[in-house]
Every structure is written in structure tokens, then in C-alpha cells.
Enzyme design. Structure first.
Site, PDB file in Angstrom:
ATOM      1  N   ASP A   1       0.848  -1.183   0.000  1.00  0.00           N
ATOM      2  CA  ASP A   1       0.000   0.000   0.000  1.00  0.00           C
ATOM      3  C   ASP A   1       0.888   1.238   0.000  1.00  0.00           C
ATOM      4  O   ASP A   1       1.808   1.351   0.821  1.00  0.00           O
ATOM      5  CB  ASP A   1      -0.901   0.020   1.233  1.00  0.00           C
ATOM      6  CG  ASP A   1      -1.915  -1.124   1.223  1.00  0.00           C
ATOM      7  OD1 ASP A   1      -2.027  -1.803   0.179  1.00  0.00           O
ATOM      8  OD2 ASP A   1      -2.586  -1.322   2.243  1.00  0.00           O
TER       9      ASP A   1
ATOM     10  N   ASP B   1     -15.643  -4.053  -0.372  1.00  0.00           N
ATOM     11  CA  ASP B   1     -15.150  -3.719   0.964  1.00  0.00           C
ATOM     12  C   ASP B   1     -16.354  -3.464   1.860  1.00  0.00           C
ATOM     13  O   ASP B   1     -17.165  -2.573   1.558  1.00  0.00           O
ATOM     14  CB  ASP B   1     -14.268  -2.469   0.906  1.00  0.00           C
ATOM     15  CG  ASP B   1     -13.142  -2.615  -0.110  1.00  0.00           C
ATOM     16  OD1 ASP B   1     -12.632  -3.732  -0.266  1.00  0.00           O
ATOM     17  OD2 ASP B   1     -12.779  -1.605  -0.745  1.00  0.00           O
TER      18      ASP B   1
END
Length: 233
Positions: free
Chosen positions: A8, A130
Site C-alpha cells: 500500500d 469492501d
């Protein structure tokens, strides 16, 4: 089990967030470049998962330069997410050789656009689902889409997707293990490949996911610990 380690990125740095909270950012010991090269040494690594975190928040791809460099450092396929909101951005990633595109917010909210992308790039698009409980969240996990997982899966069942990436937001970065029950339920609901994401700690978690029919798992925070890789040998 195919392991998909995560990198990330914020401002070119390799970081992890806790439950998607941008205020709870932790720098990882390896740079993105070092991480990609490290992961590429393990035969269990099927792909590498790259997320442009600020791109997800700002709704625009911001890390294309470093992502192009990361692609040059590995022979493993890369799957890219964060800020992929228009065809032009996807085209840029395609031109630099990115293998798979992870679409989130717009793919959840604009089904016709998703169909257009999938028609152009069949079997190369993952949709990131998500969720908290059964509610899908968008815009960097900051807003409830008011769409449930069950309803969404029904909408995309006939598309030529590469798969569904399911993340339980409440499990992400918490070192508590994945949401095994909901991951299995989602896998049973769809013909698409389901990739587990969020909470994977160790080999035992991977084996439990495998026991409920999951063959692919994104490993975030744990993948930055050498002990994790020692445990799966």
C-alpha cells in the site's frame, strides 16, 4: 493456496492503515521496491497487490510513476487498485503493463461503466467489495454505498470478471484473522473467484480459508513480517 502480498503506497512510501483509517498509518520496513523484489522470491506468491491509497481517497491515480517502476522489478503479475475511476486511468496502467485492475467505488456505484470496462478488458478486472457486516463501503471506506453484498453479487454475476476481492473492513489490520464465515458465504453465492482480504495472520488462517473453498488470499500487514514467510515454508 495462492498468496497475494500487499503493498500500500502513500507518497511513494510503503505503509499500512488500520481498518482503512488514514490517521492510523504505519510505515513498513521495506520500500515498495524492496517489498516487490522480496515477495517475488516466494513460489507461493501468485500476484502482488498494489494500492494507491491517496488515489483511492482523492479519486485519481497518483502513483503511476512508482507503479511503473515496480512492474519492472518483478516477473509476477501485478493487480492495481486505488483511484481507478475512468477508462483513461485504466488505459495508462494497461500501457505500462499492469496485468489486473481492481475497481472499487465507481464499479460499485455505476454498473454500466463496469460493464464497459469488463467488455474491453475481460478477465482482467477484479471488483473490490469492501464491507462492514453486509454493507459495501466506498470512497476509501469512508461512505456506506447503501448496497448490500448479496444484491451486488447478483448484479455482476454474468460479467467476465477476474474475480471478487472481499475485504471485511473491521478485520483489516487488526491481527484477528479473516471473517471466515462471511468469506465462505460469499464464495457460495457467486461463480466468480473470491479472494479473501483483511486479517490474514499466518499459515493457519490460510489453511482455514482453503478448507472453506478459498484458494486466493491477499496478505497485508502480516506479509511485511519475516516470521509469516518462515511459517509458510
Amino acid at each position: 493456496m495462492n498468496i497475494i502480498p500487499a503493498v500500500d503506497i502513500i507518497d511513494g512510501q510503503n505503509v499500512r492503515l488500520t481498518q482503512g483509517d488514514y490517521e492510523q498509518k504505519t510505515a513498513m520496513k521495506r520500500t515498495p521496491e524492496e517489498a516487490v523484489q522480496f515477495y517475488s522470491t516466494f513460489e507461493q506468491v501468485a500476484r502482488i497487490h498494489i494500492v494507491d491509497l491517496m488515489g483511492a481517497l482523492k479519486q485519481n491515480a497518483l502513483e503511476t510513476t512508482i507503479i511503473k517502476k515496480l512492474k519492472s522489478l518483478t516477473d509476477r503479475p501485478l493487480q492495481i487498485g486505488g483511484g481507478l475511476r475512468n477508462m483513461e486511468t485504466i488505459e495508462i496502467y494497461d500501457e505500462i503493463g499492469i496485468d489486473y485492475f481492481i475497481l472499487g467505488t465507481r464499479a460499485i456505484m455505476d454498473n454500466e461503466w463496469l460493464k464497459d470496462v469488463v467488455d474491453r478488458y475481460p478477465d482482467r478486472v477484479f471488483v473490490g467489495v469492501d464491507a462492514k457486516e453486509n454493507d459495501i463501503y466506498v470512497n476509501g471506506w469512508t461512505e456506506n454505498s447503501n448496497i448490500t453484498i448479496d444484491d451486488y453479487l447478483e448484479q455482476v454475476e454474468d460479467l467476465a470478471l477476474a474475480g471478487i476481492i472481499y475485504t471485511d473492513i473491521n478485520k483489516d489490520g487488526m491481527n484477528q484473522g479473516p471473517n471466515f464465515e462471511n468469506t465462505k458465504r460469499i464464495n457460495d453465492l457467486t461463480r466468480h473467484t473470491v479472494i479473501a482480504s483483511g486479517g490474514v495472520r499466518d499459515k493457519a488462517d490460510l489453511e482455514r480459508l482453503e478448507s472453506v473453498g478459498i484458494e486466493n488470499a491477499i496478505v497485508g500487514k502480516a506479509s511485511h513480517n519475516d516470521a509469516f514467510w518462515e511459517g509458510i515454508k
